[in-house]
Design an enzyme around this catalytic site. Structure first.
Site, short mmCIF file in Angstrom:
data_model
loop_
_atom_site.label_atom_id
_atom_site.label_comp_id
_atom_site.label_asym_id
_atom_site.label_seq_id
_atom_site.Cartn_x
_atom_site.Cartn_y
_atom_site.Cartn_z
N SER A 152 22.56 2.91 -25.68
CA SER A 152 21.21 2.32 -25.21
C SER A 152 21.38 1.66 -23.97
O SER A 152 22.20 0.86 -23.66
CB SER A 152 20.47 1.52 -26.33
OG SER A 152 19.49 1.02 -26.08
N TYR A 165 21.57 -5.62 -31.58
CA TYR A 165 21.72 -4.45 -31.10
C TYR A 165 22.52 -4.13 -29.86
O TYR A 165 23.17 -2.89 -29.97
CB TYR A 165 20.12 -3.85 -30.98
CG TYR A 165 19.88 -2.52 -30.74
CD1 TYR A 165 20.04 -1.46 -31.53
CD2 TYR A 165 19.21 -2.15 -29.40
CE1 TYR A 165 19.73 0.03 -31.06
CE2 TYR A 165 19.07 -1.03 -28.90
CZ TYR A 165 19.23 0.24 -29.92
OH TYR A 165 18.96 1.49 -29.45
N LYS A 169 25.62 -1.71 -29.46
CA LYS A 169 25.34 -0.23 -28.57
C LYS A 169 26.65 -0.45 -27.49
O LYS A 169 26.99 0.63 -26.90
CB LYS A 169 24.32 -0.22 -27.78
CG LYS A 169 23.07 0.26 -29.01
CD LYS A 169 23.70 1.53 -29.59
CE LYS A 169 22.53 2.29 -30.55
NZ LYS A 169 23.12 3.36 -30.95
#
Length: 307
Positions: A152, A165, A169
């Site tokens: 991401s 997150y 990632k």
């Protein structure tokens, strides 16, 4: 234009019950792959369970494709092993893995709940490793494989409120690069996709649902999962029909006088040159960067200064 085909290939797609994962699974199936559709059917935070994978399998079967559903969790080594074993038992081989499964538990860094942080890491980063290792071993035996790791822009560039997150990632990219290096001599290629698409996970941040449809990302995943793909060790951003390489480059930088001991003041004075990115190279491994540094190490050693 030569067709990108996955005829006769077997793909495992994690988190394929909806959104991007569903789009990937459908595209791979349309191009001939037998697909193990993995999804626990959880909500965005990873809780709950539905038959989301079964619904996607029904779609694939309705199109005349081959597919099987799987509800194992990527968040444990046992789940990863069971998932790959299921693909091998049902279809006889594993040719491609799309590590897409993910959850969100966003909070600003100062408010992070560590249980939430660990849960996100378990699915995105550890989950990708747990699924990929048994698949890697199977691919190594057959001398062929394709990994597509889903990262991401939160991992490459950062995003407010997404420390768990984003760090997971970013870790996925590091994992994918090592798999690329270790897999290449076995016919295993490994690449990363950073999708920009409107899904359950991004609908609160992204508008324009048609332009940012998951279907605009799926063709890249299909290519990277196919025999036609020759690239490895790449990170590619994809969204709205736009595709671009994302890379970590090494600037030309500033080299201190090898005959002098470097001071913090000298570093401060030359920071503009240190941060200048107008000229750069792209090392494809940590040892390769060290090779680039070798002339400077040699010069300083010759000058009698500590490295």
């Amino acid at each position: 234009m030569e067709e990108v085909s996955l005829s006769g290939r077997v793909a495992v797609v994690t988190g394929a019950g909806g959104g991007l994962g569903r789009a990937y699974a459908l595209e791979l199936a349309r191009r001939g792959a037998a697909v193990l559709v993995n999804d626990t059917g959880g909500t965005l935070d990873g809780t709950g369970q539905t038959s989301a994978a079964d619904a996607v399998v029904e779609e694939i079967l309705g199109l005349g494709g081959r597919a099987a559903s799987n509800q194992d969790s990527v968040s444990t080594p046992e789940g990863g092993e069971a998932m790959v074993a299921a693909a091998l038992d049902r279809f006889g081989r594993v040719d491609a893995v799309v590590n897409n499964a993910g959850i969100l538990r966003d909070k600003s860094f100062g408010k992070i709940d560590w249980d939430d942080f660990h849960a996100v890491q378990d699915v995105h980063l550890r989950g990708a490793a747990y699924v990929s290792q048994p698949a890697f071993r199977a691919m190594r035996e057959q001398g062929y494989g394709r990994f597509v790791f889903v990262s991401s822009n939160a991992g490459t560039f950062g995003s407010f409120g997404q420390a768990s997150y984003g760090s997971a990632k970013a870790g996925v990219i590091g994992l994918a690069q090592v798999v690329a290096i270790e897999g290449q001599r076995h016919g295993i290629l490994s690449n990363v996709v950073c999708p920009l698409a409107r899904t359950r996970m991004t609908e609160s941040m992204l508008d324009a649902p048609e332009a940012l449809s998951p279907e605009h990302v799926a063709p890249l995943v299909a290519y990277l999962a196919s025999e036609r793909c020759r690239e490895t060790h790449q990170v590619i951003s994809a969204g709205a029909g736009h595709f671009a390489r994302v890379f970590t480059g090494l600037g030309a930088g500033w080299q201190a006088d090898p005959a002098e001991v470097v001071s913090a003041e000298a570093v401060a004075e030359h920071m503009d040159r240190i941060l200048d990115s107008s000229t750069y190279s792209i090392p494809l491994s940590a040892p390769e960067e060290l090779e680039m540094l070798a002339p400077y190490v040699a010069a300083r050693t010759a000058a009698g200064q500590a490295v």
